[in-house]
Scaffold this motif. Structure first.
Motif, PDB file in Angstrom:
ATOM      1  N   THR B  80       0.835  -1.210   0.000  1.00 39.71           N
ATOM      2  CA  THR B  80       0.000   0.000   0.000  1.00 39.71           C
ATOM      3  C   THR B  80       0.865   1.254   0.000  1.00 39.71           C
ATOM      4  O   THR B  80       0.495   2.272  -0.578  1.00 39.71           O
ATOM      5  N   ALA B  81       2.039   1.161   0.638  1.00 34.51           N
ATOM      6  CA  ALA B  81       2.953   2.311   0.637  1.00 34.51           C
ATOM      7  C   ALA B  81       3.422   2.603  -0.785  1.00 34.51           C
ATOM      8  O   ALA B  81       3.469   3.753  -1.222  1.00 34.51           O
ATOM      9  N   ILE B  82       3.760   1.559  -1.528  1.00 38.03           N
ATOM     10  CA  ILE B  82       4.264   1.730  -2.895  1.00 38.03           C
ATOM     11  C   ILE B  82       3.149   2.197  -3.832  1.00 38.03           C
ATOM     12  O   ILE B  82       3.316   3.127  -4.611  1.00 38.03           O
ATOM     13  N   LEU B  83       2.001   1.553  -3.759  1.00 42.59           N
ATOM     14  CA  LEU B  83       0.942   1.855  -4.728  1.00 42.59           C
ATOM     15  C   LEU B  83       0.229   3.172  -4.430  1.00 42.59           C
ATOM     16  O   LEU B  83      -0.090   3.927  -5.347  1.00 42.59           O
ATOM     17  N   PHE B  84      -0.070   3.417  -3.158  1.00 44.92           N
ATOM     18  CA  PHE B  84      -0.942   4.541  -2.822  1.00 44.92           C
ATOM     19  C   PHE B  84      -0.290   5.618  -1.956  1.00 44.92           C
ATOM     20  O   PHE B  84      -0.962   6.570  -1.577  1.00 44.92           O
ATOM     21  N   ASN B  85       1.003   5.459  -1.645  1.00 40.58           N
ATOM     22  CA  ASN B  85       1.685   6.405  -0.750  1.00 40.58           C
ATOM     23  C   ASN B  85       1.067   6.366   0.643  1.00 40.58           C
ATOM     24  O   ASN B  85       1.100   7.358   1.379  1.00 40.58           O
ATOM     25  N   GLY B 214      -5.610   9.247   8.569  1.00 45.76           N
ATOM     26  CA  GLY B 214      -5.890  10.609   8.125  1.00 45.76           C
ATOM     27  C   GLY B 214      -4.712  11.235   7.403  1.00 45.76           C
ATOM     28  O   GLY B 214      -4.835  11.711   6.266  1.00 45.76           O
ATOM     29  N   LEU B 215      -3.546  11.212   8.070  1.00 49.85           N
ATOM     30  CA  LEU B 215      -2.364  11.890   7.520  1.00 49.85           C
ATOM     31  C   LEU B 215      -1.947  11.332   6.173  1.00 49.85           C
ATOM     32  O   LEU B 215      -1.421  12.058   5.337  1.00 49.85           O
ATOM     33  N   PHE B 216      -2.160  10.036   5.991  1.00 45.59           N
ATOM     34  CA  PHE B 216      -1.678   9.425   4.755  1.00 45.59           C
ATOM     35  C   PHE B 216      -2.802   8.973   3.845  1.00 45.59           C
ATOM     36  O   PHE B 216      -2.916   9.427   2.714  1.00 45.59           O
ATOM     37  N   SER B 217      -3.673   8.107   4.325  1.00 43.21           N
ATOM     38  CA  SER B 217      -4.685   7.546   3.449  1.00 43.21           C
ATOM     39  C   SER B 217      -5.637   8.625   2.935  1.00 43.21           C
ATOM     40  O   SER B 217      -5.767   8.836   1.722  1.00 43.21           O
ATOM     41  N   ILE B 218      -6.292   9.339   3.841  1.00 42.77           N
ATOM     42  CA  ILE B 218      -7.273  10.336   3.413  1.00 42.77           C
ATOM     43  C   ILE B 218      -6.586  11.506   2.719  1.00 42.77           C
ATOM     44  O   ILE B 218      -7.061  12.002   1.685  1.00 42.77           O
ATOM     45  N   ALA B 219      -5.453  11.952   3.266  1.00 42.36           N
ATOM     46  CA  ALA B 219      -4.739  13.067   2.632  1.00 42.36           C
ATOM     47  C   ALA B 219      -4.332  12.712   1.204  1.00 42.36           C
ATOM     48  O   ALA B 219      -4.449  13.523   0.284  1.00 42.36           O
ATOM     49  N   GLU B 220      -3.831  11.483   1.003  1.00 39.46           N
ATOM     50  CA  GLU B 220      -3.432  11.068  -0.344  1.00 39.46           C
ATOM     51  C   GLU B 220      -4.630  10.996  -1.274  1.00 39.46           C
ATOM     52  O   GLU B 220      -4.550  11.370  -2.448  1.00 39.46           O
ATOM     53  N   MET B 221      -5.744  10.495  -0.763  1.00 42.21           N
ATOM     54  CA  MET B 221      -6.935  10.389  -1.607  1.00 42.21           C
ATOM     55  C   MET B 221      -7.445  11.784  -1.989  1.00 42.21           C
ATOM     56  O   MET B 221      -7.917  11.999  -3.105  1.00 42.21           O
ATOM     57  N   ILE B 222      -7.356  12.743  -1.066  1.00 44.97           N
ATOM     58  CA  ILE B 222      -7.740  14.126  -1.401  1.00 44.97           C
ATOM     59  C   ILE B 222      -6.828  14.647  -2.500  1.00 44.97           C
ATOM     60  O   ILE B 222      -7.283  15.228  -3.502  1.00 44.97           O
ATOM     61  N   ASP B 223      -5.528  14.424  -2.325  1.00 43.02           N
ATOM     62  CA  ASP B 223      -4.563  14.905  -3.311  1.00 43.02           C
ATOM     63  C   ASP B 223      -4.813  14.284  -4.679  1.00 43.02           C
ATOM     64  O   ASP B 223      -4.780  14.956  -5.712  1.00 43.02           O
ATOM     65  N   LEU B 224      -5.081  12.972  -4.694  1.00 45.10           N
ATOM     66  CA  LEU B 224      -5.346  12.301  -5.963  1.00 45.10           C
ATOM     67  C   LEU B 224      -6.628  12.835  -6.596  1.00 45.10           C
ATOM     68  O   LEU B 224      -6.718  13.005  -7.809  1.00 45.10           O
ATOM     69  N   SER B 225      -7.622  13.121  -5.759  1.00 44.20           N
ATOM     70  CA  SER B 225      -8.920  13.553  -6.280  1.00 44.20           C
ATOM     71  C   SER B 225      -8.853  14.931  -6.929  1.00 44.20           C
ATOM     72  O   SER B 225      -9.552  15.189  -7.906  1.00 44.20           O
ATOM     73  N   VAL B 226      -8.021  15.825  -6.384  1.00 40.81           N
ATOM     74  CA  VAL B 226      -7.959  17.184  -6.940  1.00 40.81           C
ATOM     75  C   VAL B 226      -6.837  17.338  -7.958  1.00 40.81           C
ATOM     76  O   VAL B 226      -6.683  18.403  -8.550  1.00 40.81           O
ATOM     77  N   SER B 227      -6.051  16.281  -8.163  1.00 34.44           N
ATOM     78  CA  SER B 227      -4.944  16.398  -9.113  1.00 34.44           C
ATOM     79  C   SER B 227      -5.483  16.323 -10.544  1.00 34.44           C
ATOM     80  O   SER B 227      -6.633  15.938 -10.771  1.00 34.44           O
ATOM     81  N   ASN B 228      -4.609  16.648 -11.481  1.00 29.59           N
ATOM     82  CA  ASN B 228      -5.002  16.595 -12.898  1.00 29.59           C
ATOM     83  C   ASN B 228      -4.794  15.219 -13.501  1.00 29.59           C
ATOM     84  O   ASN B 228      -5.132  14.989 -14.657  1.00 29.59           O
ATOM     85  N   TYR B 430      -3.206  16.766   4.001  1.00 29.34           N
ATOM     86  CA  TYR B 430      -3.234  17.224   2.609  1.00 29.34           C
ATOM     87  C   TYR B 430      -2.515  18.565   2.464  1.00 29.34           C
ATOM     88  O   TYR B 430      -1.668  18.741   1.581  1.00 29.34           O
ATOM     89  N   TYR B 431      -2.867  19.519   3.342  1.00 37.29           N
ATOM     90  CA  TYR B 431      -2.233  20.836   3.228  1.00 37.29           C
ATOM     91  C   TYR B 431      -0.753  20.778   3.594  1.00 37.29           C
ATOM     92  O   TYR B 431       0.064  21.530   3.065  1.00 37.29           O
ATOM     93  N   MET B 432      -0.382  19.883   4.508  1.00 41.65           N
ATOM     94  CA  MET B 432       1.040  19.714   4.807  1.00 41.65           C
ATOM     95  C   MET B 432       1.778  19.225   3.556  1.00 41.65           C
ATOM     96  O   MET B 432       2.844  19.723   3.202  1.00 41.65           O
ATOM     97  N   LYS B 433       1.186  18.249   2.873  1.00 34.34           N
ATOM     98  CA  LYS B 433       1.831  17.730   1.663  1.00 34.34           C
ATOM     99  C   LYS B 433       1.899  18.829   0.595  1.00 34.34           C
ATOM    100  O   LYS B 433       2.924  19.001  -0.062  1.00 34.34           O
ATOM    101  N   LYS B 434       0.807  19.576   0.459  1.00 42.04           N
ATOM    102  CA  LYS B 434       0.747  20.605  -0.588  1.00 42.04           C
ATOM    103  C   LYS B 434       1.823  21.678  -0.389  1.00 42.04           C
ATOM    104  O   LYS B 434       2.390  22.191  -1.343  1.00 42.04           O
ATOM    105  N   HIS B 435       2.092  22.001   0.890  1.00 45.43           N
ATOM    106  CA  HIS B 435       3.013  23.111   1.153  1.00 45.43           C
ATOM    107  C   HIS B 435       4.365  22.660   1.674  1.00 45.43           C
ATOM    108  O   HIS B 435       5.080  23.437   2.311  1.00 45.43           O
TER     109      HIS B 435
END
Lengths: 148, 504
Positions: B80-85, B214-228, B430-435
């Motif tokens: 899961t770390a490799i595939l989904f961060n 939260g920090l990883f699973s949900i944050a990554e899914m948010i990032d994936l959802s808003v990415s291009n 999510y915002y930590m990753k973004k910034h």
């Protein structure tokens, strides 16, 4: 809000959080406050430096400002709030799959077939986990149980 | 002693391979693999759930089962770390630094192949060392007192801050915040509530699982959802994925020296109680990034950045059994649950177990060995279907990931507050990753914070009593120097680069 000022807001929030921990530590007994103060004070110093740097950069023009992404983010945060509300009202085994169905249909524009398939699959798995494995009331977490 | 050890090892092996005994580690491994792939429900949860169901089993069956459970969960956390961060376990957080970029580049198969082989061989290395250490266990464990444990944990934390992507000062801030979060709840010595603000939920402290989800699973899914991007790998068909399982697996042999050093680090750290696989993985990663030629690609998809932490992570299992079997001191969450299982079944760690019941010990060891190899073999068989997940539309994958994470957060302890925590940390993450704020140091600090505080308290007390002579503890000085170097060396390097630039 552009990206650089958003970054400053985040750093400010982190600074306030750390400051809150440090101030709150001073109200504790000597034994209880040692570790939080040993960690909190240097952390506060470092985050304050980071805030100063970010605040200085926030005045610069921001080439990465993406308004559409910002709208998308706020939209998604709204969906996450809805997830918490549905889980609170309908319980996790029903509220979470219901949220999934709504998200797949409304935001992801998937078909009803796919939405129902995934959400009902998730509901079955969660009900099995709750009732067979954990042996707890499947409506745990539901606001409705507060009134029962 | 050696003859006795070898005889017990041989007898243990035959017991494990006998029918139907061999079914126990196989079934346990497969169950642990399935469970470990689900967010929020780790192999440790399965181990804890297994205890009441096995209360009336004989000791042999218990050792067979729990050896399989200990070995089965680790690899899937890396997948899961490799595939989904999303790190399935704390130690997998080191794997994602280079593992996920490889998946984004369409090289998921290579990364998973490497992780599988490093994992299996690393665990074999750890088991070999465990067997060799059996006659001399006591000296290894007693060398570490509270001050040494404190320094080892601090060294681990500074290494994590150093090897992460981005600024070191931000990583140190994230580490500090993680430590502060770990202090929420009851003070372990006085029982005084800290940072609870009158909340019953916070009285027991922040649970690791919802924060991690939260920090990883949900944050990554948010990032994936808003990415291009349309998919994780940017590709839409499985045949478009490059990368090769065999090539990934052979990486271990191409960099065999690095593998051996990483496995040695994992085993040594595993022996030390209370430190755990997370520190082992990051120390190995830090060593790899600092010691190899051409380290520029570390953090951007260097296969060696997957090999090192995976080898250390699984080698740690063998080392971690040393203190738990010899002294009843668990070195990690999984060994803590293992200890509970052993005690509840009347299997008491210590001299009796290590002398008159050594065969039982080897049953556990062989079961763990089979489990680790089985996990890797089955994992390799599943590489293509797992890698296929990187070609699924993100607008389908993201909400499923979020829903599973929210459900997993609740299933963990059946507290509604855990869902709120998971979602809240999802937004923060999510915002930590973004910034550009690193999240891994925060998570690891949350994990080891209570251990740091406990050892700090004991060390300070020893100093008050005049029983802490630093100069009589060379191991303490060494570990303190390593931790200090982690912080000072990068600053010196940066200053030297600036000075060279100014004088050029």
């Amino acid at each position: 809000m552009n990206t650089l000022s958003e970054r400053t807001v985040l750093t400010t929030a982190l600074t306030l959080a750390v400051a809150g921990f440090v101030v709150s530590s001073t109200t504790l007994g000597p034994a209880a406050r040692t570790a939080p103060l040993v960690v909190g004070i240097p952390t506060l110093a470092l985050v304050a430096l980071a805030l100063r740097r970010d605040a200085a950069r926030a005045r610069e023009p921001d080439p990465d400002n993406d308004r559409q992404r910002a709208i998308d983010e706020r939209n998604l945060l709204g969906w996450l709030t809805l997830l918490v509300v549905l889980a609170a009202i309908a319980g996790v085994p029903i509220g979470v799959p219901l949220w999934l169905l709504l998200f797949l249909r409304i935001r992801s524009h998937e078909s009803w077939t796919l939405g129902i398939a995934f959400s009902s699959g998730l509901m079955i798995v969660l009900l099995a986990v709750f009732t067979l494995l954990l042996r707890i009331d499947p409506m745990s977490g539901s606001v409705a149980t507060w009134f029962s | 002693m050696l003859h006795h050890t070898l005889a017990a090892a041989w007898e243990g092996l035959w017991l494990v391979l006998a029918w139907p005994n061999v079914l126990y580690p196989i079934v346990a491994t497969l169950a642990a693999m399935v469970v470990a792939f689900l967010p929020g429900v780790s192999g440790v949860t399965l181990m804890a759930l297994a205890i009441p169901f096995t209360l009336f089993w004989d000791p042999l069956s218990v050792m067979l089962l729990f050896g399989g459970l200990v070995g089965g969960a680790t690899f899937m956390g890396s997948v899961t770390a490799i595939l989904f961060n999303v790190p399935g376990t704390g130690p997998s957080a080191a794997t994602l630094i280079d593992g996920h970029p490889l998946a984004v580049q369409g090289q998921a198969k290579t990364a998973i192949g490497c992780a599988a082989m490093a994992s299996a061989m690393g665990s074999s290395f750890g088991i070999l060392v465990l067997v060799a250490l059996i006659p001399v266990m006591s000296e290894a464990v007693y060398a570490f007192g509270a001050p040494e444990l404190l320094m080892l944990l601090l060294w681990g934390l500074t290494t994590i801050a150093l090897v992460g992507r981005g600024s070191i000062s931000r990583a140190l801030v994230a580490t500090g915040i993680g430590l502060l979060l770990s202090f929420i709840g009851q003070d372990p010595r006085t029982g005084e509530g800290r940072f609870t603000f009158g909340s019953q939920y916070l009285w027991n402290g922040l649970s690791l699982v919802p924060v991690m989800l939260g920090l990883f699973s949900i944050a990554e899914m948010i990032d994936l959802s808003v990415s291009n991007r349309a998919t994780i790998s940017g590709l839409s068909r499985i045949d478009q994925l490059s990368g090769n399982v065999r090539e990934g697996a052979m990486t271990v042999f191409r960099h065999f020296g690095l593998f051996l050093r990483s496995a040695a680090i994992g085993t040594c750290v595993g022996v030390v109680p209370g430190v755990g696989g997370t520190v082992a993985s990051f120390l190995a990663y830090g060593h790899a990034a600092g010691s190899v030629k051409n380290p520029e690609r570390f953090g951007k998809g260097d296969i060696r950045g997957v090999l090192a932490p995976e080898a250390a992570h699984d080698a740690k299992d063998g080392g971690a059994l040393v203190p738990v079997l010899a002294f009843g001191i668990p070195g990690s969450e999984s060994t803590a649950v293992l200890l509970a299982a052993l005690l509840l079944h009347g299997i008491v760690p210590g001299r009796e177990l290590m002398t008159n019941q050594l065969t039982l010990v080897f049953v556990l060891i062989w079961s763990l060995f089979i489990s680790n190899w089985l996990t890797s073999i089955v994992g390799l068989m599943l590489v293509t279907p797992l890698a296929r997940l990187t070609t699924v539309r993100l607008q389908r994958l993201a909400p499923i990931g979020i829903a599973l994470a929210a459900a997993g957060a609740f299933v963990n302890a059946q507290r509604f507050g855990d869902i709120v925590v998971a979602v809240a940390f999802g937004g923060v993450g999510y915002y930590m990753k973004k910034h550009g704020w690193p999240r891994i140091p925060m998570l690891v600090a949350l994990l080891v914070g209570s251990g740091i505080e406990r050892n700090l308290t004991i060390a300070l007390r020893l100093r008050e009593l005049g029983r802490l002579d630093v100069f009589a503890r060379p191991l303490l000085i060494l570990l303190a120097a390593l931790a200090a170097l982690n912080v000072i060396v990068p600053k010196l390097r940066a200053a030297r680069i600036r000075w060279k630039g100014a004088t050029a």
